[in-house]
Design an enzyme around this catalytic site. Structure first.
Site, PDB file in Angstrom:
ATOM      1  CG  ASP A  78      46.799  42.317  42.778  1.00 40.29           C
ATOM      2  OD1 ASP A  78      47.468  42.149  44.016  1.00 40.29           O
ATOM      3  OD2 ASP A  78      45.578  41.462  43.126  1.00 40.29           O
ATOM      4  CD  GLU A 151      38.238  42.466  39.410  1.00 39.63           C
ATOM      5  OE1 GLU A 151      37.514  41.477  39.844  1.00 39.63           O
ATOM      6  OE2 GLU A 151      38.566  43.709  40.034  1.00 39.63           O
TER       7      GLU A 151
END
Ligand code: PGA
Length: 251
Positions: A78, A151
């Site tokens: 990421d 998330e």
């Protein structure tokens, strides 16, 4: 993957509870064995505090000839969108500092083009790289149950994509890096690619992660805790130190 909220029975996973002082050496030995068995290993790696001791052990192992990286490919998990290239908080910078730049024979490194004018296109390009196949993904566990920047609200069929960051993720970055402007967005390898990988290793250390680790492993899977979807993976190994594992059912 259905992407629905219907319960999917979790598969058995391997749980290794290790001493806080020695867990990284154990994981590095397993990683080194993977590299020796498959020198062209394609592995997706995270940044964060959790893997730092593992990377130190891997640098030492490479020096001994036990972790040959030179023919491998490392794919970044990421990246922040909005931090300038070279910023010390950037994930690519941190992975180079802690691991890649310390190796005598570094692997091919596939960073995320977070500076691209079109971040959606950059995410799609990274997704295509992941879709070529990942033998192993190594993940940390966020305090809010995220893996990478997947998330809460993420789904198991999500591809690699541009995401809005959770407030808690941004606050953690402020604490850690003292950034004046924490990005609101990131690009993350999606759960779909993580679940397709040959193996997934979840690394969890410290007492403060005990509660979210129990949530991820022992309560019904759901989008409030994206890490809970990792139990769908056919070859999931959870490496936890004693404090992180303190609330798990054992035996
Ligand atoms: P940490 O972060 O390893 O720094 O605790 C994990 C994460 O938020 O993914």
């Amino acid at each position: 993957m259905s992407g629905s909220s219907e319960p999917v029975p979790g598969r058995p996973y391997r749980l290794e509870v290790l001493p806080s002082a020695g867990w990284a050496r154990v994981v590095a030995a397993s990683f080194g064995a993977r590299l020796q068995a498959r020198p062209a290993l394609r592995v997706c790696l995270p940044t964060g505090d959790t893997p730092a001791p593992l990377y130190a052990e891997l640098v030492a192992a490479e020096g001994r000839g036990d972790a040959p990286f030179a023919s491998a490919t490392v794919v970044l998990l990421d990246e922040w969108v909005g931090l300038p290239a070279g910023d010390p908080a950037r994930c690519d910078v941190r992975l180079r500092d802690q691991l890649l730049g310390r190796l005598d024979g570094p692997p091919r490194f596939v960073a995320i083009d977070a500076d691209a004018a079109d971040p959606d296109a950059a995410a799609a390009a990274h997704d295509a790289e992941c879709a070529r196949g990942l033998d192993l993904v190594i993940l940390g566990l966020g305090m809010n149950g995220h893996v990478g920047f997947n998330e809460p609200g993420s789904r198991p069929d999500d591809p690699t994509r541009l995401v809005r960051l959770a407030v808690s993720t941004r606050e953690a970055a402020v604490t850690r890096y003292g950034l004046p402007h924490v990005p609101t967005a990131g690009i993350t390898v999606g759960l779909a690619r993580l679940l397709e990988a040959g193996e997934a290793w979840l690394l969890v250390t410290g007492e403060r992660k005990a509660s979210i680790l129990r949530r991820a492993l022992e309560e019904p899977e759901g989008p409030d805790c994206p890490a809970s979807y990792l139990r769908r993976h056919p070859r999931l190994a959870v490496f936890a130190d004693e404090p992180a594992a303190a609330l798990l059912r054992r035996g």
